[in-house]
Each structure stands twice: as C-alpha cells, then as structure tokens.
Scaffold this active site. Structure first.
Site, short mmCIF file in Angstrom:
data_model
loop_
_atom_site.label_atom_id
_atom_site.label_comp_id
_atom_site.label_asym_id
_atom_site.label_seq_id
_atom_site.Cartn_x
_atom_site.Cartn_y
_atom_site.Cartn_z
N LYS A 52 28.91 19.77 35.77
CA LYS A 52 28.86 19.05 37.05
C LYS A 52 30.27 18.63 37.48
O LYS A 52 30.66 18.79 38.64
CB LYS A 52 27.94 17.82 36.91
CG LYS A 52 26.46 18.19 36.76
CD LYS A 52 25.58 17.00 36.38
CE LYS A 52 24.13 17.46 36.12
NZ LYS A 52 23.22 16.38 35.72
N GLN A 96 23.42 10.49 33.07
CA GLN A 96 22.74 11.65 32.49
C GLN A 96 21.62 11.23 31.55
O GLN A 96 21.79 10.35 30.71
CB GLN A 96 23.78 12.52 31.75
CG GLN A 96 23.26 13.86 31.26
CD GLN A 96 22.91 14.85 32.38
OE1 GLN A 96 23.40 14.75 33.51
NE2 GLN A 96 22.03 15.78 32.08
N ASP A 119 21.03 11.52 42.24
CA ASP A 119 20.00 12.22 41.46
C ASP A 119 18.63 12.10 42.13
O ASP A 119 17.69 12.82 41.75
CB ASP A 119 19.87 11.56 40.07
CG ASP A 119 20.55 12.36 38.97
OD1 ASP A 119 20.64 13.59 39.13
OD2 ASP A 119 20.97 11.75 37.97
N1 GUN Z 1 18.77 15.39 32.55
C1 GUN Z 1 18.19 16.57 32.85
N2 GUN Z 1 18.28 16.85 34.17
C2 GUN Z 1 18.94 15.80 34.72
C3 GUN Z 1 19.34 15.51 36.05
O1 GUN Z 1 19.09 16.25 37.01
N3 GUN Z 1 20.01 14.34 36.21
C4 GUN Z 1 20.27 13.48 35.18
N4 GUN Z 1 20.92 12.35 35.45
N5 GUN Z 1 19.91 13.73 33.94
C5 GUN Z 1 19.25 14.89 33.71
#
Ligand code: GUN
Length: 291
Positions: A52, A96, A119
């Site tokens: 990311k 995350q 998110d």
């Molecule tokens: N863990 C798995 N997918 C995601 C996501 O899209 N965002 C976040 N913050 N954690 C994740």
C-alpha cells in the site's frame, strides 16, 4: 475463458490517479496523504501494508507507515488514532487487520474519524454504504466492483453467490452487488459456514464471488458453465520447485475452474491489486473533500 487482470486494471487506475495528483500539485495543493498503522509482525500484514505504501509513492501520494510493536496496548493504539484524527496533514488512515488478540478490532474501528476512514470500516460508513449514500467503500469489495465495471461484466438481474460473510469482504460484497447501481442490481445469495447444499447454490451462480479463506475450496463441479468467478482468497503454500519455496493460490481451484467459466480472476494478480487501487481512490476522495 478470459482473465480479469487485476494487476493491469490496478495500474491503469494508479496511472489515472497519478495524473490527477500532478494537477493538484500544479495548483499548489498538497498531494493526498495516507497513513498506515501496523501493529505487530504478522508477515502477510507487513507485505500488504508495504504494498500500500509503495503504491502511494509510485503515484505521488504522501504515505507514512506507523509500525508499532506487538505488545502495544489498546489505549496506546487509541492515542495514535486520536492524533491521526486531529492531524490536518493526514487525509486518510488505515489500521491493518487483524490486530493482536489483546486489542478489540471494533473498538479501534469505532475510534477512527469516519471522514478519514479510507478503509470504509467505521459503522457510520458501513451504514451509508448499505443505504446507497456516498461514502468510502471498503477496499476489497469495491475493488471487485471496479473490476466488474471496467470489464463491462453485466450484473443486472444475474444470480450472484458470495461465499463468506466476513465484515471486511463477504457482507459488504453482498450489499454492493444488490444495490441499485451498475455494477449491482444482482440477486444475491450470501453463503457461509452454516449454509446447506452449498454446491447446489453455487451452481446457480452467474457470478460467484469466493471469500471463504480455504485454499482451492471451489472446484469445477460447483461452478455453472460460463460463470464469472471472482477469487478473493490468497494462501501461501510450500512449493519446493519455486526459488522462494512457496507459491500463492486462491480459494478457487484455478486449473479446473478456469476451463469451465467465462471470466476468472487469477491469484496472484486478480483481486489483491484491486484492493490497493481502491484504497488509493478513497484516499484521493478524502483529500479532495478536505480541500
Ligand atoms: N486486512 C485484510 N484486508 C484489509 C483491509 O482492506 N484493510 C485493513 N485495514 N486490514 C485488512
């Protein structure tokens, strides 16, 4: 069978965003700034967060990674979130998931300011999504929607079966596919671990979206001929023939199912890169709304 190339589509979206950032900066605006918070040393989470951050750099966004140790307390993490909520230089941030067991995910999600929640996990944003109001859409399901849109896959009136009801993928996916929109307007079945006759239900699917978290769970006998198959799963399995000792597979048995369906997302290179593109789109929107 045609591949739904998430890697290429994600790069197309990133190039489009990169052009938009150039004109923002040319007009004297700061580029979008995304902060990612990672707690602990889970290998997969590290990989995702790094991807990311790297994508941000590639397209001219500012990005900051806060890597906290696995023994960070819930209170300490809430303090970090409070400071990010108040920091005017931050357009959006993510924490995350999964978090270490001593931290409750929902307490953290609730603490994030909805207008920085790129998110789309905060209940206010989930509610807006369900009502069809403009908001940040969760990255993975929205990445799937964007892929369907860009490949012009018809969804209206189709039977969509989603396998898996997680709050990050399956549940929002089912909402988005049933909303009055394009893509959307589908007749959705949300299947899960207690579903009976799963094979029969899957066979009805014109569009089968698999987010169950079990390697190669979907086999060709579960798939209707010419279905569109979206594989959200990603698993690392040992493979001594590979230089790094492993390979990645999804929730769908690709070699079998790809012979029967009309479109399929590969793993890797399908849904994964689209998740990143979707997060970047949300961050761009957050930045625009602030300026
Ligand atoms: N863990 C798995 N997918 C995601 C996501 O899209 N965002 C976040 N913050 N954690 C994740």
């Amino acid at each position: 069978m045609e591949l739904l190339d998430g890697k290429k589509t994600s790069l197309d979206i990133q190039n489009e965003l990169s052009e938009k950032v150039k004109s923002l900066v040319a007009n004297g605006t700061n580029p979008p700034h995304l902060v990612a918070v990672l707690v602990g040393d889970d290998g997969a989470s590290r990989t995702y967060v790094n991807a990311k951050v790297k994508a941000c750099e590639r397209i001219g966004f500012k990005s900051t990674l806060h890597h906290l140790s696995s023994d960070t307390s819930e209170i300490e993490l809430l303090k970090v979130i409070k400071s990010l909520n108040e920091d005017h230089s931050v357009d959006g941030f993510i924490v995350q998931l999964p978090l270490p067991n001593h931290i409750e995910d929902h307490k953290i999600t609730l603490a994030i300011s909805p207008n920085k929640d790129v998110d789309g996990f905060h209940p206010e944003n989930v509610g807006k999504m369900a009502l069809g109001l403009p908001t940040f859409l969760p990255a993975t399901p929205n990445g799937v929607m964007e892929l369907l849109k860009r490949y012009e896959i018809p969804t209206e009136g189709k039977n969509t079966v989603v396998i898996g009801r997680s709050s990050i993928v399956g549940t929002p996916m089912s909402i988005l596919m049933s909303r009055k929109s394009n893509p959307g307007n589908s007749t959705v079945t949300l299947a899960h671990s207690r579903t009976k006759n799963l094979e029969q239900i899957c066979k009805q699917a014109d569009i089968l979206i698999v987010a169950i978290g079990i390697p190669e769970f979907v086999t060709s006998d579960m798939v209707k001929p010419n279905a569109v198959v979206i594989d959200v799963g990603i698993h690392r399995i040992e493979d001594t023939s590979k230089k790094n000792g492993f390979r990645l597979i999804g929730d769908v048995n690709f070699s079998e199912v790809s012979k029967k369906c009309s479109y399929i997302t590969p793993v890797p290179g399908g849904v994964g890169p689209m998740t990143i593109a979707s997060l970047l789109m949300n961050t761009y929107i957050a930045c625009n709304e602030r300026n």
